[in-house]
Write a protein that holds these residues in place. Structure first.
Motif, PDB file in Angstrom:
ATOM      1  N   PRO A 225       0.833  -1.210   0.000  1.00 22.74           N
ATOM      2  CA  PRO A 225       0.000   0.000   0.000  1.00 22.74           C
ATOM      3  C   PRO A 225       0.870   1.264   0.000  1.00 22.74           C
ATOM      4  O   PRO A 225       1.875   1.337   0.711  1.00 22.74           O
ATOM      5  N   GLU A 226       0.491   2.229  -0.809  1.00 20.82           N
ATOM      6  CA  GLU A 226       1.204   3.505  -0.838  1.00 20.82           C
ATOM      7  C   GLU A 226       0.679   4.413   0.274  1.00 20.82           C
ATOM      8  O   GLU A 226      -0.528   4.484   0.510  1.00 20.82           O
TER       9      GLU A 226
ATOM     10  N   ALA B 144      -1.257   9.801  -6.264  1.00 26.55           N
ATOM     11  CA  ALA B 144      -1.018   8.586  -5.479  1.00 26.55           C
ATOM     12  C   ALA B 144      -1.823   7.412  -6.042  1.00 26.55           C
ATOM     13  O   ALA B 144      -2.822   7.584  -6.748  1.00 26.55           O
ATOM     14  N   SER B 145      -1.375   6.210  -5.716  1.00 24.71           N
ATOM     15  CA  SER B 145      -2.039   4.997  -6.189  1.00 24.71           C
ATOM     16  C   SER B 145      -3.527   5.003  -5.893  1.00 24.71           C
ATOM     17  O   SER B 145      -3.949   5.298  -4.775  1.00 24.71           O
TER      18      SER B 145
ATOM     19  N   LEU C  14       6.282   1.626  -5.927  1.00 25.78           N
ATOM     20  CA  LEU C  14       7.169   2.015  -4.844  1.00 25.78           C
ATOM     21  C   LEU C  14       8.601   1.556  -5.088  1.00 25.78           C
ATOM     22  O   LEU C  14       9.402   1.472  -4.152  1.00 25.78           O
ATOM     23  N   CYS C  15       8.909   1.288  -6.352  1.00 24.42           N
ATOM     24  CA  CYS C  15      10.276   0.938  -6.729  1.00 24.42           C
ATOM     25  C   CYS C  15      10.785   1.832  -7.857  1.00 24.42           C
ATOM     26  O   CYS C  15      11.952   1.781  -8.216  1.00 24.42           O
TER      27      CYS C  15
ATOM     28  N   LEU D  61      13.639   2.306  -1.507  1.00 23.22           N
ATOM     29  CA  LEU D  61      12.821   1.497  -2.407  1.00 23.22           C
ATOM     30  C   LEU D  61      11.952   0.542  -1.588  1.00 23.22           C
ATOM     31  O   LEU D  61      12.400  -0.022  -0.586  1.00 23.22           O
ATOM     32  N   HIS D  62      10.730   0.359  -2.038  1.00 20.14           N
ATOM     33  CA  HIS D  62       9.731  -0.518  -1.420  1.00 20.14           C
ATOM     34  C   HIS D  62       9.149   0.072  -0.132  1.00 20.14           C
ATOM     35  O   HIS D  62       8.334  -0.589   0.519  1.00 20.14           O
ATOM     36  N   ASN D  63       9.566   1.269   0.252  1.00 19.97           N
ATOM     37  CA  ASN D  63       8.914   1.935   1.382  1.00 19.97           C
ATOM     38  C   ASN D  63       7.557   2.488   0.943  1.00 19.97           C
ATOM     39  O   ASN D  63       7.402   2.906  -0.213  1.00 19.97           O
ATOM     40  N   PRO D  64       6.580   2.551   1.838  1.00 20.69           N
ATOM     41  CA  PRO D  64       5.246   3.015   1.441  1.00 20.69           C
ATOM     42  C   PRO D  64       5.188   4.491   1.061  1.00 20.69           C
ATOM     43  O   PRO D  64       4.233   4.911   0.410  1.00 20.69           O
TER      44      PRO D  64
END
Length: 380
Positions: free
Chosen positions: A79-80, A87-88, A96-97, A352-355
């Protein structure tokens, strides 16, 4: 890149960011990319490579080498958590990458090539699905159509938080670690919790293996001896107080710099599981998932990127240390000279991969410029 190109690419990046699709399900994303490529007049567009993958070919004026530029289509099942206007809009999923940014940089290359074809050879723009699972590059290269357009040399990048914005880190050889997930299932026999002696619980074996497998790889210096084993999930029996458990499952991520070291680590895991399970009278089963082979840069592809960065006045650092995370881009190196570089997303950028991560739009022109300079250096 013209100001109009950049404005259009930023808007497109925001659209892609708002509509993320995870590995293997990038159907609308692929259609949007295909529409853009048709508008830009690619000489050939191939679809359905490795699932949802695409390739766009821009032919030169005379025969010559084929250079490929690769990016990824997929987002993450995370989830973003941002307040961005773009935003998503898809619950539980987010770009998120930075693959949304990677895609538009390669489309920036397409826009430039639509106005000026290369002097010789051809350019193949590779839009690859399912990078996050390690399955995409393998499937893409296995597509029969790939043989028709296979590059002689192929380049890629990944944005990198923690590195100064717009700076390049270029590995001379080892670029990314090999990794895979080991899923270990231990099976015994349930019993009433009041009579555990009448069953066969895998609890002791599970506890032992968590320690033993973690001890097989403690990280350290990223060299040929590097190994890291990370326990990511453990499960024992049912969520009840009345049953002594009869099964357990353990997930462990294995990580090495070289494929050879990975082979020895896999053998060690198998040995420890077998010995521990058999000592407890348990049966066991091991499967491997998200398998990424090591990614190694080729020297002539590295030299091409170094020349391109210098010509574009992009700050560059050559390195002999790979990234600990994995990338399936190394698969393209099996049939071509390949190289990947890291483009700094900013020292204070979320990881990277952080919300709360978001790709910096300021990198679009830099990445596109490096790719275009490499193309013109190689084939005019």
């Amino acid at each position: 890149m013209t100001p109009q190109d950049l404005e259009r690419l930023i808007a497109l990046r925001h659209d892609l960011h708002a509509a993320p699709e995870i590995s293997g399900a990038e159907h609308a994303t692929a259609q949007r990319i295909e529409d853009e490529l048709r508008d830009l007049g690619a000489d050939q567009i191939l679809t359905g490579l490795g699932g949802t993958g695409l390739a766009a070919v821009f032919d030169g004026r005379a025969p010559g080498q084929t250079i490929g530029i690769r990016c990824e289509l997929d987002a993450l099942p995370i989830p973003e958590e941002t307040n961005l206007s773009y935003a998503s809009q898809v619950p539980g999923k987010g770009h998120l990458c930075g693959h949304d940014g990677h895609m538009v940089m390669v489309l920036g290359v397409a826009a430039a090539l639509s106005r000026q074809r290369p002097e010789t050879g051809r350019v193949v723009l590779i839009f690859q699905p399912a990078e996050e699972t390690g399955e995409g590059a393998i499937a893409y290269r296995a597509a029969p159509e790939f043989g028709e357009i296979a590059p002689d040399i192929v380049l890629s990048l990944h944005n990198l938080p923690g590195l100064a914005l717009g700076h390049v880190s270029l590995p001379r050889s080892a670029a990314n670690c090999a990794s895979r997930g080991a899923r270990i299932r231990l099976t015994g026999r349930t019993s009433h919790a009041a009579a555990p002696q009448d069953g066969l619980s895998p609890a002791t074996a599970l506890a032992a293996l968590m320690g033993q497998l973690s001890a097989l790889g403690s990280g350290g210096q990223l060299d040929e001896n590097y190994a890291l084993t990370t326990v990511t999930h453990a499960e024992l029996g049912e969520k009840t107080f009345g049953v002594s458990p009869g099964f357990a499952e353990l997930w462990v991520t294995l990580r090495t710099v070289t494929d050879t070291r990975m082979d020895t680590l896999v053998d060690a895991v198998s040995h420890h599981v077998a010995v521990c399970a058999e000592a407890q009278g348990l049966t066991y089963h091991i499967t491997y998932h998200d398998v990424f082979e090591a990614c190694t840069n080729a020297s002539n592809a590295v030299a091409l990127l170094e020349t391109a960065c210098n010509a574009e006045s992009v700050p560059i650092t050559m390195t002999d240390t790979p990234q600990a995370f994995s990338e399936d881009f190394g698969q393209f190196g099996k049939s071509a000279q390949s190289a990947m570089f890291w483009l700094g997303a900013g020292e204070d950028q979320p990881q990277l991969h952080n919300p709360d991560y978001d790709f910096p739009d300021a990198l679009i022109s830099t990445g596109t410029g490096i790719f275009l300079r490499a193309i013109h250096t190689l084939i005019g």
